[in-house]
Design an enzyme around this catalytic site. Structure first.
Site, PDB file in Angstrom:
ATOM      1  N   CYS A  84     -84.896  20.340  52.919  1.00  0.00           N
ATOM      2  CA  CYS A  84     -85.291  21.296  53.958  1.00  0.00           C
ATOM      3  C   CYS A  84     -86.726  21.756  53.733  1.00  0.00           C
ATOM      4  O   CYS A  84     -87.508  21.893  54.684  1.00  0.00           O
ATOM      5  CB  CYS A  84     -84.359  22.512  53.949  1.00  0.00           C
ATOM      6  SG  CYS A  84     -82.641  22.139  54.352  1.00  0.00           S
ATOM      7  N   CYS A 422     -79.048  12.496  50.735  1.00  0.00           N
ATOM      8  CA  CYS A 422     -79.042  13.919  50.345  1.00  0.00           C
ATOM      9  C   CYS A 422     -78.608  14.122  48.889  1.00  0.00           C
ATOM     10  O   CYS A 422     -79.273  14.811  48.124  1.00  0.00           O
ATOM     11  CB  CYS A 422     -78.134  14.720  51.273  1.00  0.00           C
ATOM     12  SG  CYS A 422     -78.844  14.997  52.903  1.00  0.00           S
ATOM     13  N   ASP A 464     -98.251  25.848  14.056  1.00  0.00           N
ATOM     14  CA  ASP A 464     -99.302  26.665  13.464  1.00  0.00           C
ATOM     15  C   ASP A 464     -98.607  27.649  12.520  1.00  0.00           C
ATOM     16  O   ASP A 464     -97.455  28.032  12.759  1.00  0.00           O
ATOM     17  CB  ASP A 464    -100.048  27.410  14.575  1.00  0.00           C
ATOM     18  CG  ASP A 464    -100.945  28.497  14.033  1.00  0.00           C
ATOM     19  OD1 ASP A 464    -101.795  28.176  13.189  1.00  0.00           O
ATOM     20  OD2 ASP A 464    -100.776  29.660  14.442  1.00  0.00           O
TER      21      ASP A 464
END
Length: 768
Positions: A84, A422, A464
């Site tokens: 849609c 669909c 880190d």
């Protein structure tokens, strides 16, 4: 302090409010785009909001987008699936004057960019002509929808009417077969009228192969063949399937809707000591508001006067209330737990924590997963191809093999309905939308399907150290003065040249000096020595703080022994110099996050190796790494981290986890970058994902969620293709008819959507 190469004077990477402002704000303000200011326009408050172009799409025309002067947005109603959204996009993009149009399915928003201020009226007409409705972005929230049986009947009136008429026609068929036949035909035509009308609108707007077109052709074909009962049944099943899709879509969007409702509409503002009730949209930075226990914050703010507890679970997933001290930052949407508080507003309209998260969700839709992009492209040629195949099925047997036309027209129509894409098209976005929503509920923000998919393929994670594996709040543990200097002189001099630095070691030393009551003199000509230390001048005398490994002069056996002992304990050490004379040593120790060891073990259980990257010396790094059983690389400059991550990425999929702007290059070099942070300090610009609550155990949970999402997508594609394949064969053989074809299509769409919704209840192994 620059003794830790990864941290040299770089401030924490923070979200840029002007870039991260969201279109979700109920109030639309003046905007600036391409250095052109526009006002009094119903438009979005940030040009970033319509960031619809896929960053991996080479055809994206960033040059033309940068020329756009106006941005407008609307909330679209009636969208049941991403297809849609694409229909509206296609139609609106054909409007003259539109530079870019993007429909954001998750937030039900259409955002356009244009140079024509009058284009809004044309867009609104186009939305209506396409068969959808809209509301203005600055419209007040609609009242709650009625519930109960009357509301259900009202919402499903067409389905109820058609089902009732069909039931009545079926009951009277034995007694009045002709009347029953006409009743089925009239019911079918009446129900088909709005569907056919919408199909024509979509064809005119550029979407000729919509499901409405296929349904209209199939129903009219069935009526032509005299199959009135089956035509009506096809129509009824289609409408029920559409309703199921709408329900599933609303469930998928429920997390986003709940997020949008976290910010209250009104706030209590303090003006000249008086409490005034104002709209939350009227608040500006600097305003002081009062919030009572149990109420939510209408904007980001900074706590005044007193400490208080806040429930931030809706934003971070952290179920335990968080204690905030005076001057601490608090996010919009947080609930005050224990007392009446006053806060100073720090966020502009449309730029609070909720808006930034919504903006990320909108932005995430534009960053489709590779599989999703493939299915989008596939569906665009698949539908017309299957219509052509259906035509050949209809005409080939009668023309070449003298088969009856009625039989093959019927089978061709069934094939047409079964071939509707669909279920296949929605299989991936439904799973990814649910996965992103599940991650957001846990306090993990993932920037789109591509990042979510990449997480599932991660084989190694580089961390880190400071602020990521550790808390990033080191404390001064040792001060050793030599050569006639005392500890006070040492701390006073080095802390003075550190004033103004945002590095954790520098901040810690300055706070340590203040706690000791040491007055800090003014320092001039302060200069960061990248990767090694800092220099400054006090009363004409030069002072330096240098990492031992970067010092060119000999320190003597005693100091070398002290350094070895301190670094062996996992501490960070600097050497203090006055001109070229050694003043002594200062040592800090950062503490590991409580869940660091558990997170590394959980990653190992998932088959993912972990490595710590740090600028610390090897002895200190080894001591820290040994506590959590992780590999490490020490003495790395920021550029060394980048080179190491690049070399690692060349061999396998690598994620880089960091918390500051100095980690940004390494994040970009990795397959995927993940930022640690909280609230407004989340490093979102560079990272592909972020953990807002700083819980390292969320990393393995994110990877588990990604893998679950990829499995869900595979299941959905198998369901969609499997059901279609089975019924395709049975329809061609004449075993099943039109209504089964519609049931197969609608059923497959409902199944894949409901399967995707299972991800909303995802539970990680880390949850216990």
């Amino acid at each position: 302090m620059c003794t830790k190469h990864e941290g040299c004077r770089s401030p924490k990477l923070a979200t840029n409010p002007t870039q991260a402002s969201s279109c979700s704000s109920p109030k639309i303000n003046t905007i600036k785009m391409a250095s052109v200011t526009t006002s009094d326009v119903d438009c979005c408050s940030s040009s970033a909001c319509a960031s619809g172009s896929d960053p991996t799409d080479e055809e994206s025309d960033s040059g033309s987008l940068s020329q756009a002067q106006f941005t407008h947005s609307w909330k679209i109603q009636g969208m049941d699936c991403p297809a849609c959204a694409r229909k509206i996009e296609t139609a609106v993009n054909k409007v003259s004057g539109i530079i870019e149009a993007k429909v954001l399915f998750a937030t039900e928003k259409l955002v356009i960019k244009s140079n024509d201020v009058g284009v809004a009226a044309l867009v609104e007409q186009t939305i209506t002509d396409t068969g959808f409705t809209f509301t203005a972005p600055n419209q007040k929230s609609s009242p709650a929808k009625p519930t109960g049986w009357l509301a259900v009947l009202k919402q499903n009136g067409q389905i109820v009417a058609i089902a009732s008429a069909m039931a009545f026609a079926a009951i009277i068929k034995p007694s009045f077969p002709q009347v029953s036949e006409w009743l089925f035909i009239l019911t079918c035509l009446a129900g088909l009228y709005p569907i056919g009308k919408k199909a024509l609108m979509l064809a005119k707007s550029g979407t000729p192969f919509a499901i409405e077109t296929l349904m209209s052709v199939a129903a009219l074909g069935a009526l032509y063949l005299g199959e009135s009962v089956e035509a009506a049944m096809v129509l009824l099943l289609f409408l029920i399937g559409e309703r199921l899709e709408a329900f599933a879509a609303s469930r998928a969007r429920s997390g986003v809707q709940a997020l949008m409702e976290l910010v209250p509409e009104n706030a209590t503002k303090i003006v000249d000591g008086q409490r005034i009730e104002v709209s939350a949209s009227e608040l500006n930075p600097g305003d002081v508001i009062e919030v009572a226990p149990g109420s939510r914050l209408p904007a980001d703010g900074r706590l005044l006067d007193t400490a208080a507890s806040f429930d931030e679970s809706a934003l971070t997933g952290e179920s335990i209330p968080v204690e905030r001290l005076p001057q601490d930052a608090v996010m919009a949407g947080a609930v005050v737990v224990d007392r009446v508080v006053r806060l100073t507003i720090t966020s502009k309209q449309g730029e609070n924590a909720i808006d930034r998260i919504l903006h990320l969700i909108e932005e995430a839709e534009s960053r489709k997963a590779p599989l999703e992009r493939f299915l989008d492209r596939f569906s665009r040629w698949y539908t017309p191809l299957m219509m052509l195949v259906s035509l050949f099925v209809i005409i080939t047997p009668p023309l070449l093999f003298a088969q009856p036309w009625e039989t093959w027209v019927y089978r061709g129509l069934a094939l047409l309905l079964i071939a509707c894409p669909c279920a296949l098209v929605i299989s991936t976005p439904a799973a990814i939308t649910s996965g992103l929503a599940a991650a957001a509920r846990r306090g993990a923000l993932i920037k789109g399907g591509a990042a979510l998919e990449q997480l599932g393929h991660v084989e190694a994670i580089a961390f880190d150290k400071t602020g990521t594996l550790t808390k990033g709040k080191p404390e001064v543990t040792d001060v050793i003065s030599v050569n006639g200097f005392n500890d006070l002189e040492l701390v006073q001099s080095i802390a003075a040249i550190e004033v103004g630095s945002s590095h954790p070691l520098a901040t810690s030393l300055v706070n340590h000096a203040k706690q000791q009551g040491i007055r800090l003199p003014e320092a001039d000509d302060k200069q960061a020595l990248i990767g090694s230390g800092i220099r400054g001048v006090i009363a004409g005398v030069t002072y330096q703080a240098i990492a031992p490994s970067k010092l060119s002069m000999a320190l003597g056996n005693e100091l070398e022994q002290h350094i070895t002992e301190l670094e062996g304990q996992g501490k960070t050490v600097i050497v203090a110099l006055q001109d070229q004379q050694v003043m002594g040593l200062i040592a800090w120790q950062d503490t590991l996050r409580e869940d660091a060891k558990r997170a590394v073990k959980a990653l190992k259980d998932l088959g993912i190796s972990s490595i710590m990257l740090t600028g610390d010396n090897p002895r200190s790094a080894a001591a820290m790494a040994g506590q959590i059983d992780i590999d490490y690389q020490a003495s790395l400059l920021p550029q060394d981290k980048v080179h190491y991550v690049e070399s690692l990425s060349a061999q396998r999929n690598v994620a880089m986890v960091g918390d500051g702007i100095n980690d940004a290059p390494a994040m970009k070099a990795a397959s995927i970058g993940i930022a640690m942070g909280g609230g407004t300090d989340v490093a979102l610009e560079t990272a592909d994902a972020a953990i807002t609550h700083n819980r390292l155990t969320e990393l393995p949970a994110m990877i588990e969620l990604s893998r679950a999402t990829l499995n869900n997508i595979r299941q959905n594609v198998f369901l969609a293709l499997g059901l279609k394949s089975v019924f395709l064969v049975t329809s061609l053989l004449g075993i099943t008819g039109l209504w089964v074809a519609v049931l197969a299509d609608s059923g497959a769409t409902a199944l894949v959507t409901l399967n995707a919704l299972r991800l909303l209840k995802f539970k990680s192994k880390q949850d216990g």
